[in-house]
Write an enzyme that holds these catalytic residues in place. Structure first.
Site, PDB file in Angstrom:
ATOM      1  N   GLU A 161       1.685  -5.456  10.922  1.00 44.99           N
ATOM      2  CA  GLU A 161       1.245  -4.345  10.829  1.00 44.99           C
ATOM      3  C   GLU A 161       1.790  -3.577  12.130  1.00 44.99           C
ATOM      4  O   GLU A 161       1.406  -3.854  13.323  1.00 44.99           O
ATOM      5  CB  GLU A 161      -0.540  -4.552  11.168  1.00 44.99           C
ATOM      6  CG  GLU A 161      -1.062  -4.946   9.929  1.00 44.99           C
ATOM      7  CD  GLU A 161      -1.401  -3.876   9.079  1.00 44.99           C
ATOM      8  OE1 GLU A 161      -1.275  -2.736   9.438  1.00 44.99           O
ATOM      9  OE2 GLU A 161      -2.150  -4.359   7.978  1.00 44.99           O
ATOM     10  N   GLU A 196       1.650   3.652   3.007  1.00 44.86           N
ATOM     11  CA  GLU A 196       2.076   3.029   4.589  1.00 44.86           C
ATOM     12  C   GLU A 196       3.657   3.298   4.620  1.00 44.86           C
ATOM     13  O   GLU A 196       4.353   2.343   3.945  1.00 44.86           O
ATOM     14  CB  GLU A 196       1.532   1.739   4.566  1.00 44.86           C
ATOM     15  CG  GLU A 196       0.007   1.666   4.506  1.00 44.86           C
ATOM     16  CD  GLU A 196      -0.896   0.189   4.611  1.00 44.86           C
ATOM     17  OE1 GLU A 196      -1.974   0.412   4.506  1.00 44.86           O
ATOM     18  OE2 GLU A 196       0.046  -0.658   4.945  1.00 44.86           O
ATOM     19  N   HIS A 246       1.010  -1.183  -0.009  1.00 43.26           N
ATOM     20  CA  HIS A 246      -0.117  -0.055   0.039  1.00 43.26           C
ATOM     21  C   HIS A 246       0.873   1.329  -0.077  1.00 43.26           C
ATOM     22  O   HIS A 246       1.687   1.328   1.043  1.00 43.26           O
ATOM     23  CB  HIS A 246      -1.026  -0.037   1.144  1.00 43.26           C
ATOM     24  CG  HIS A 246      -1.926  -1.213   1.311  1.00 43.26           C
ATOM     25  ND1 HIS A 246      -2.198  -1.903   2.159  1.00 43.26           N
ATOM     26  CD2 HIS A 246      -2.427  -1.677   0.037  1.00 43.26           C
ATOM     27  CE1 HIS A 246      -3.052  -2.699   2.019  1.00 43.26           C
ATOM     28  NE2 HIS A 246      -3.361  -2.678   0.717  1.00 43.26           N
ATOM     29  N   HIS A 285       3.240  -3.630   6.654  1.00 42.59           N
ATOM     30  CA  HIS A 285       2.115  -2.533   6.574  1.00 42.59           C
ATOM     31  C   HIS A 285       2.013  -1.606   7.659  1.00 42.59           C
ATOM     32  O   HIS A 285       2.503  -2.005   8.972  1.00 42.59           O
ATOM     33  CB  HIS A 285       0.896  -3.378   6.683  1.00 42.59           C
ATOM     34  CG  HIS A 285       0.542  -4.099   5.278  1.00 42.59           C
ATOM     35  ND1 HIS A 285      -0.132  -3.505   4.246  1.00 42.59           N
ATOM     36  CD2 HIS A 285       1.161  -5.257   4.798  1.00 42.59           C
ATOM     37  CE1 HIS A 285      -0.215  -4.302   3.235  1.00 42.59           C
ATOM     38  NE2 HIS A 285       0.572  -5.056   3.502  1.00 42.59           N
TER      39      HIS A 285
END
EC number: 3.5.1.114
Lengths: 318, 307
Positions: free
Chosen positions: A177, A24, A21, A116
């Site tokens: 994450e 990010e 992404h 991420h």
């Protein structure tokens, strides 16, 4: 559900992907750094390959150009025939599958670590398939090596033909994450935390390759149950927002009857489930368009069997 | 003596991914009871609807930088950037800028990813009416803190959307990520608007406001990230500076940390006050933070001329 096969040989082909992404930033900047100085990704038995997964989205600091790349690694997209007007991420997924896969084949990479960020207060969270025993051992190792701040494990149950993320291209894989961090912002604290987590991941693979023993263990995990949308008006627009008592409370138990949304008119909406739920990705920016205010999970303990111990210098079979 | 206030606009969505203003304005378009005051026209308005729809800051260029007379005077054409065309429409509806017919007050609602808390942005340090209003808002919000940022500067002042009004007011509340709506931030912004409208209501009612002073932070300089030969960011905001907006930063204090771990301290020989530290939208504007200086602003007594 049957487990994925555990590796019987050292892992040689490892990739670390960032910018899946494009907004990010921790992974974007780490991968750019490693592309200049790859030495950080080298270990005695292997060298991990840094990959900027979505360069076009990264260049414009957006999540994606045409569609979410991290939902595009399905057999439907990967085997589709290239067309001139297809979305950028469909083309890119096929390229990455060529580079790191093919998915579900013996030529695929041994491991992909995908980096991420989230705007939610998720701290450090590892996301993986519960049947990937090797990756579950990796999480266990990371929790022991990096106990402050605590990290949590979110497991999904998916079979090979329903997975869709970048890391599903490899034989084993995991998503990291880190949050909270706004899109388009690079925070020094999360940047250094992610860098040391990646170093630990590579250390674990090296230990495994060198024949270290990883015995069976039990682990507390959060299992994904489903998603909860925002309250909406008839025209589909938001009618309210995440309740201030729920905001930033990722992984904290929510009881039936607890407030979860606050309407713009001022009223509260309560959780109507019939058992304790653990909310995740609360108020993640990228999920508004996916109609997700937060994810629901349950907490449980899983038993993970031992990994096979590799012989450092295997003697050829006679 | 000053004339009473008649026409007020509240702008949301000037940046389409700053969601507090977007959703407050949308809510007030459906139910505006809480922003109505007797004798006042208060108009909520979405300024950049196409950017709101896409949840992006802008489509072609930053709407909050194009309200200069050159852009507003350009011949309307489909070739102009969307935001320049939109600026002309907004100027037509709420201006024209620098004319008698323009709106009296425009509140423009913004969010920042920086830890700025409640911020009121002032464009003119001699504006007695707005200094009085900001004094009233600050006092009413206490103990919640609210800082005043003065953007009066020969080169750094920019042509804001709200600048078409006689009294332009920027309202900035953070930290909130782009594309996220937080209930606590929304509540704070809602209170700022309530107190502002109450102040105007009292003023129109003939209440006298005695001379007052407020503390403000005036922009001095914008500071870019250290960059490598390709123009890429080579050092990021140091953890000691992250989230420390408005806090004094002394010479020698860490400001940046390079991607390989070296600390870069503040140079110069005087204390500064950092603002907009690590704002997402400013990476492309080459601004890691801005340095401000602290000063006191004075306002004369004001009273509406109706009484």
């Amino acid at each position: 559900m049957c487990s994925l096969p555990v590796p019987q040989e050292p892992l040689r082909r490892v990739a670390v992907t960032g910018g899946t992404h494009g907004n990010e930033m921790s992974g974007v900047y780490l991968v750019r750094q490693w592309l200049r100085t790859p030495v950080d990704l080298q270990r005695p038995s292997f060298s991990a390959v840094p990959v900027l997964a979505n360069p076009a989205a990264t260049a414009v600091c957006r999540r994606y150009i045409g569609r979410d790349l991290n939902r595009t690694f399905t057999s439907t997209f990967l085997t589709s025939k290239a067309t001139p007007d297809e979305l950028y991420e469909v083309t890119r997924a096929r390229e990455l599958n060529h580079l790191l896969g093919p998915k579900n084949s013996s030529q695929a990479f041994d491991f992909i670590l995908d980096l991420h960020n989230t705007t939610a207060n998720m701290g450090t969270c590892f996301i993986l398939n519960v049947t990937d025993t090797f990756a579950m051992h990796l999480c266990h190792y990371l929790q022991l090596q990096n106990s402050e701040p605590p990290s949590r494990v979110l497991v999904i149950e998916a079979s090979e033909d329903t997975t869709f993320s970048v890391d599903s291209v490899a034989k084993h894989g995991m998503t990291v994450e880190l949050g909270p961090q706004p899109q388009g912002v690079l925070r020094a604290d999360l940047f250094s935390r992610m860098r040391s987590l990646v170093a630990s991941v590579l250390d674990f693979i090296e230990l495994f390759n060198q024949g270290a023993a990883f015995p069976a263990f039990e682990m507390e995990v959060y299992k994904f149950l489903g998603c909860m949308d925002f309250p909406r008006s008839e025209d589909g627009d938001l009618a309210g927002m995440v309740h201030p008592q729920l905001q930033d409370q990722d992984f904290e138990p929510v009881q039936p009857g607890a407030p979860i949304f606050q309407l713009f008119s001022g009223e509260d909406m309560l959780y109507e489930g019939d058992s304790t739920m653990y909310p995740l990705f609360i108020n993640e920016a990228a999920y508004y368009e996916k109609n997700i205010a937060f994810m629901k999970s349950k907490k449980l303990t899983v038993s993970i069997p031992a990994l096979p111990v590799l012989t450092p210098n295997p003697t050829p079979l006679t | 003596m000053e004339k009473p206030i008649k026409k007020i606009a509240i702008f949301g969505g000037t940046h389409g991914n700053e969601l507090t203003g977007v959703f407050l304005v949308k809510h007030w378009l459906r139910d505006g009871a809480e922003i109505q005051r007797t004798g006042l026209e208060v108009k909520p308005f979405i300024t950049n609807p196409r950017a709101v729809e896409k949840c992006m800051r802008y489509i072609d260029c930053d709407l909050n930088r194009v309200f200069d007379l050159e852009n507003l005077g350009k011949k309307m054409s489909e070739d102009l950037p969307y935001e320049v065309r939109r600026a002309q429409e907004i100027n037509h509806l709420f201006g024209p800028k620098d004319s008698k017919g323009s709106y009296d007050i425009i509140f423009d609602l913004h969010n920042t990813t920086s830890n700025m808390g409640c911020t009121l942005i002032l464009e003119d340090s001699k504006n007695d009416f707005l200094i009085q209003m900001f004094h009233y808002i600050k006092t009413s919000l206490a103990p919640l803190s609210c800082n005043v940022y003065l953007i009066e500067h020969p080169s750094l002042k920019y042509a804001t959307t709200r600048s078409i009004a006689k009294y332009p007011v920027g309202i900035e509340v953070g930290p909130q990520p782009q594309g996220v709506l937080r209930a606590d931030i929304l509540d704070q912004m809602r209170k700022m608007i309530k107190h502002a409208l109450d102040f105007i209501h009292h003023f129109n009612d003939g209440k006298e406001f005695p001379p007052c002073t407020i503390e403000a932070y005036k922009i001095m300089e914008k500071v870019d990230f250290p960059r490598n030969e390709n123009g890429e960011v080579a050092a990021i905001i140091h953890p000691n500076l992250q989230d420390q907006d408005w806090k004094p930063l002394h010479p020698g204090d860490p400001v940046f940390v390079t991607l390989d771990g070296k600390t870069i301290p503040l140079g110069g020989d005087h204390t500064v006050y950092p603002v907009f530290v690590n704002e997402a939208a400013y990476y492309e504007k080459k601004e890691a933070f801005a340095k401000a200086t602290k000063l006191t602003l004075n306002a004369k007594r004001i009273r509406s001329s109706f009484h």
